[in-house]
Scaffold this motif. Structure first.
Motif, mmCIF file in Angstrom:
data_model
loop_
_atom_site.group_PDB
_atom_site.id
_atom_site.type_symbol
_atom_site.label_atom_id
_atom_site.label_comp_id
_atom_site.label_asym_id
_atom_site.label_seq_id
_atom_site.Cartn_x
_atom_site.Cartn_y
_atom_site.Cartn_z
ATOM 1 N N ASP A 121 0.837 -1.215 0.000
ATOM 2 C CA ASP A 121 0.000 0.000 0.000
ATOM 3 C C ASP A 121 0.874 1.269 0.000
ATOM 4 O OD1 ASP A 121 -2.853 -1.242 1.248
ATOM 5 O OD2 ASP A 121 -1.028 -2.248 1.871
ATOM 6 N N TYR A 122 2.105 1.135 0.468
ATOM 7 C CA TYR A 122 2.984 2.318 0.567
ATOM 8 C C TYR A 122 3.875 2.485 -0.656
ATOM 9 C CZ TYR A 122 1.066 1.931 5.137
ATOM 10 O OH TYR A 122 0.148 1.827 6.145
ATOM 11 N N PHE A 123 3.597 1.692 -1.707
ATOM 12 C CA PHE A 123 4.406 1.761 -2.929
ATOM 13 C C PHE A 123 3.596 2.364 -4.069
ATOM 14 C CE2 PHE A 123 8.284 -0.839 -2.241
ATOM 15 C CZ PHE A 123 8.065 -1.152 -0.906
ATOM 16 N N SER A 124 4.122 3.471 -4.649
ATOM 17 C CA SER A 124 3.443 4.001 -5.829
ATOM 18 C C SER A 124 3.868 3.220 -7.062
ATOM 19 C CB SER A 124 3.734 5.500 -6.003
ATOM 20 O OG SER A 124 5.115 5.712 -6.006
ATOM 21 N N ASN A 125 5.071 2.612 -7.023
ATOM 22 C CA ASN A 125 5.567 1.871 -8.184
ATOM 23 C C ASN A 125 5.641 0.375 -7.867
ATOM 24 O OD1 ASN A 125 6.989 0.819 -10.342
ATOM 25 N ND2 ASN A 125 8.378 2.562 -10.506
ATOM 26 N N TRP A 126 4.566 -0.324 -8.146
ATOM 27 C CA TRP A 126 4.516 -1.758 -7.849
ATOM 28 C C TRP A 126 5.439 -2.554 -8.771
ATOM 29 C CZ3 TRP A 126 0.059 -5.006 -5.788
ATOM 30 C CH2 TRP A 126 -0.511 -4.383 -4.670
ATOM 31 N N GLY A 148 -4.852 -3.207 1.497
ATOM 32 C CA GLY A 148 -6.210 -2.700 1.654
ATOM 33 C C GLY A 148 -6.992 -3.034 0.391
ATOM 34 N N ASN A 149 -8.267 -3.361 0.533
ATOM 35 C CA ASN A 149 -9.063 -3.702 -0.649
ATOM 36 C C ASN A 149 -9.143 -2.504 -1.604
ATOM 37 O OD1 ASN A 149 -11.692 -3.751 -2.214
ATOM 38 N ND2 ASN A 149 -11.563 -5.837 -1.477
ATOM 39 N N PRO A 150 -8.771 -2.711 -2.883
ATOM 40 C CA PRO A 150 -8.695 -1.580 -3.821
ATOM 41 C C PRO A 150 -10.012 -0.821 -4.011
ATOM 42 C CG PRO A 150 -7.651 -3.517 -4.766
ATOM 43 C CD PRO A 150 -8.323 -3.969 -3.504
ATOM 44 N N VAL A 151 -11.152 -1.508 -3.862
ATOM 45 C CA VAL A 151 -12.428 -0.811 -4.032
ATOM 46 C C VAL A 151 -12.785 -0.065 -2.755
ATOM 47 C CG1 VAL A 151 -14.894 -1.061 -4.473
ATOM 48 C CG2 VAL A 151 -13.265 -2.425 -5.769
ATOM 49 N N SER A 152 -12.690 -0.772 -1.630
ATOM 50 C CA SER A 152 -13.185 -0.155 -0.392
ATOM 51 C C SER A 152 -12.364 1.060 0.031
ATOM 52 C CB SER A 152 -13.266 -1.178 0.731
ATOM 53 O OG SER A 152 -12.008 -1.692 0.992
ATOM 54 N N GLU A 153 -11.094 1.099 -0.382
ATOM 55 C CA GLU A 153 -10.304 2.259 0.050
ATOM 56 C C GLU A 153 -10.703 3.552 -0.680
ATOM 57 O OE1 GLU A 153 -6.312 1.203 -2.591
ATOM 58 O OE2 GLU A 153 -6.348 0.799 -0.462
ATOM 59 N N CYS A 154 -11.553 3.421 -1.707
ATOM 60 C CA CYS A 154 -12.052 4.624 -2.407
ATOM 61 C C CYS A 154 -13.361 5.120 -1.809
ATOM 62 C CB CYS A 154 -12.319 4.312 -3.875
ATOM 63 S SG CYS A 154 -10.894 3.733 -4.726
ATOM 64 N N THR A 155 -13.827 4.479 -0.750
ATOM 65 C CA THR A 155 -15.140 4.860 -0.212
ATOM 66 C C THR A 155 -15.022 5.932 0.866
ATOM 67 O OG1 THR A 155 -15.060 3.128 1.461
ATOM 68 C CG2 THR A 155 -16.124 2.563 -0.623
ATOM 69 N N LYS A 156 -16.130 6.618 1.076
ATOM 70 C CA LYS A 156 -16.185 7.581 2.169
ATOM 71 C C LYS A 156 -17.428 7.301 3.023
ATOM 72 C CE LYS A 156 -18.439 10.997 -0.746
ATOM 73 N NZ LYS A 156 -18.377 12.287 -1.373
ATOM 74 N N ILE A 171 -12.226 9.003 -3.702
ATOM 75 C CA ILE A 171 -11.515 9.328 -4.941
ATOM 76 C C ILE A 171 -12.139 8.441 -6.012
ATOM 77 C CG2 ILE A 171 -9.279 9.947 -3.907
ATOM 78 C CD1 ILE A 171 -8.316 7.111 -4.812
ATOM 79 N N SER A 172 -11.852 8.717 -7.265
ATOM 80 C CA SER A 172 -12.352 7.819 -8.305
ATOM 81 C C SER A 172 -11.575 6.516 -8.210
ATOM 82 C CB SER A 172 -12.126 8.449 -9.675
ATOM 83 O OG SER A 172 -12.108 7.433 -10.655
ATOM 84 N N TYR A 173 -12.271 5.386 -8.335
ATOM 85 C CA TYR A 173 -11.605 4.075 -8.317
ATOM 86 C C TYR A 173 -10.505 4.022 -9.376
ATOM 87 C CZ TYR A 173 -10.737 -0.808 -9.370
ATOM 88 O OH TYR A 173 -10.106 -2.003 -9.624
ATOM 89 N N PHE A 174 -10.729 4.711 -10.508
ATOM 90 C CA PHE A 174 -9.788 4.623 -11.632
ATOM 91 C C PHE A 174 -8.591 5.568 -11.495
ATOM 92 C CE2 PHE A 174 -13.847 3.120 -13.188
ATOM 93 C CZ PHE A 174 -13.464 1.890 -13.682
ATOM 94 N N ASP A 175 -8.624 6.398 -10.477
ATOM 95 C CA ASP A 175 -7.588 7.413 -10.313
ATOM 96 C C ASP A 175 -6.522 6.906 -9.331
ATOM 97 O OD1 ASP A 175 -6.369 9.789 -10.598
ATOM 98 O OD2 ASP A 175 -7.955 11.006 -9.688
ATOM 99 N N GLU A 176 -5.356 6.508 -9.862
ATOM 100 C CA GLU A 176 -4.359 5.872 -8.993
ATOM 101 C C GLU A 176 -3.530 6.924 -8.269
ATOM 102 O OE1 GLU A 176 -2.516 2.860 -11.541
ATOM 103 O OE2 GLU A 176 -3.966 1.521 -10.596
ATOM 104 N N LYS A 177 -4.144 7.533 -7.305
ATOM 105 C CA LYS A 177 -3.439 8.609 -6.620
ATOM 106 C C LYS A 177 -3.161 8.246 -5.162
ATOM 107 C CE LYS A 177 -6.515 12.049 -6.923
ATOM 108 N NZ LYS A 177 -7.493 13.077 -6.519
ATOM 109 N N GLU A 201 -6.940 -3.846 -11.992
ATOM 110 C CA GLU A 201 -6.312 -4.023 -13.312
ATOM 111 C C GLU A 201 -4.798 -3.850 -13.208
ATOM 112 O OE1 GLU A 201 -8.236 -1.986 -16.541
ATOM 113 O OE2 GLU A 201 -6.388 -1.931 -17.707
ATOM 114 N N THR A 202 -4.370 -2.782 -12.523
ATOM 115 C CA THR A 202 -2.921 -2.553 -12.391
ATOM 116 C C THR A 202 -2.265 -3.679 -11.597
ATOM 117 O OG1 THR A 202 -3.187 -0.182 -12.530
ATOM 118 C CG2 THR A 202 -1.201 -0.956 -11.418
ATOM 119 N N ILE A 203 -2.913 -4.087 -10.529
ATOM 120 C CA ILE A 203 -2.325 -5.142 -9.688
ATOM 121 C C ILE A 203 -2.162 -6.426 -10.505
ATOM 122 C CG2 ILE A 203 -2.717 -6.619 -7.658
ATOM 123 C CD1 ILE A 203 -4.181 -4.192 -6.373
ATOM 124 N N ILE A 204 -3.232 -6.828 -11.177
ATOM 125 C CA ILE A 204 -3.189 -8.096 -11.924
ATOM 126 C C ILE A 204 -2.182 -8.014 -13.082
ATOM 127 C CG2 ILE A 204 -4.570 -9.646 -13.396
ATOM 128 C CD1 ILE A 204 -6.933 -8.992 -11.415
#
Ligand SMILES: C[S@@+](CC[C@H](N)C(=O)[O-])C[C@H]1O[C@@H](n2cnc3c(N)ncnc32)[C@H](O)[C@@H]1O
Length: 251
Positions: A121-126, A148-156, A171-177, A201-204
């Motif tokens: 989770d602390y790596f921007s460059n996997w 952290g689950n990639p979908v749930s971490e975008c929730t508020k 944040i947007s799910y598609f926005d890798e920020k 998608e990026t992870i896989i």
């Protein structure tokens, strides 16, 4: 040090003692999330580690290090935070635990398993991290990691007619920020912790393009005993995918 490393080491140096306390004592909101939610899934993916040579990538305060040593694994590890590493060394005397980064793994031998619990989770460059893992993994060896689950971490969190809900949109799910969270410090000043959102998608694609195959995956689900011990947290985490764990094999 690059930005990711600076951000992670700053946060974990500051929080090291508290992090270890929260992980090892039964504070509901924290202890439960790890010991009764993330750890059981990750341990299941690890399977029988007796006699296996394992690299604990981002070993933190050495909680898994100790657990896996007790299960018969031969463990070495590293972490970017000096303060976390200090605790890990005190908790695991005699083990080879080094200060270093997953962007430049401070070992040049080969392991049966590389294991990274809640670190990527602390790596921007996997891609860079996976290339490093490949260097220290035997052919046919496993890389097991939880995040952290990639979908749930975008929730508020929102409240509608008195009901607390979580909706997509932090944040947007598609926005890798970068994602910013504030961790409460029981000793005073709170601290901002920065993590990096990645899509499935990026992870896989990162896994596949680095010559790994996915052999198992878990959406972490709380243990049954959490229902009685921590009913509120159980109710939430049994509906909401908070963490996930992956097992990939180097071809
Ligand atoms: C949530 S803690 C998990 C610690 C441990 N894996 C566990 O599960 O108990 C995240 C750890 O990742 C470490 N970390 C973050 N970025 C890192 C990097 N670039 N290289 C090595 N360790 C890193 C932090 O210092 C911290 O100890």
């Amino acid at each position: 040090m690059i930005t990711d490393e600076k951000e992670a080491s700053k946060a974990y140096n500051f929080m090291a003692n508290q992090y270890h306390d929260l992980r090892t004592k039964k504070y509901p909101g924290y202890w439960m999330y790890n010991e009764l939610l993330e750890v059981p899934s990750t341990i299941e993916l690890l399977g029988n580690v007796n006699g296996k040579k394992i690299l604990d990538f981002g070993c933190g305060s050495g909680i898994y290090t100790k657990n896996l040593t007790k299960r018969g694994a031969i463990i070495k590890g590293f972490d970017i935070s000096e303060e976390m590493l200090k605790i890990a060394k005190a908790e695991n005397p005699g083990l080879d635990l080094r200060l270093g980064s997953g962007y430049k793994i401070p070992f040049d031998e080969k392991f049966d398993i590389v294991f990274a619990s809640l670190v990527l989770d602390y790596f921007s460059n996997w891609d860079k991290a996976f290339k490093q893992v490949k260097k220290v993994l035997k052919k046919g060896g496993f890389f097991i990691f939880s995040i952290g689950n990639p979908v749930s971490e975008c929730t508020k969190k929102i409240k509608i007619r008195g009901q607390k809900l979580r909706v997509l949109g932090k944040i947007s799910y598609f926005d890798e920020k970068k994602l910013y969270a504030t961790w409460k410090n029981i000793r005073g000043k709170n601290i901002k912790v920065v993590s990096n959102h990645k899509t499935y998608e990026t992870i896989i694609k990162t896994i596949l393009k680095n010559d790994f195959e996915i052999v198992d995956y878990k959406d972490c689900f709380p243990l049954e005993k959490a229902k009685k011990l921590f009913p509120q947290e159980y109710a939430f985490t049994s509906k909401f995918p908070y963490f996930c764990a992956w097992k990939v094999k180097l071809k």
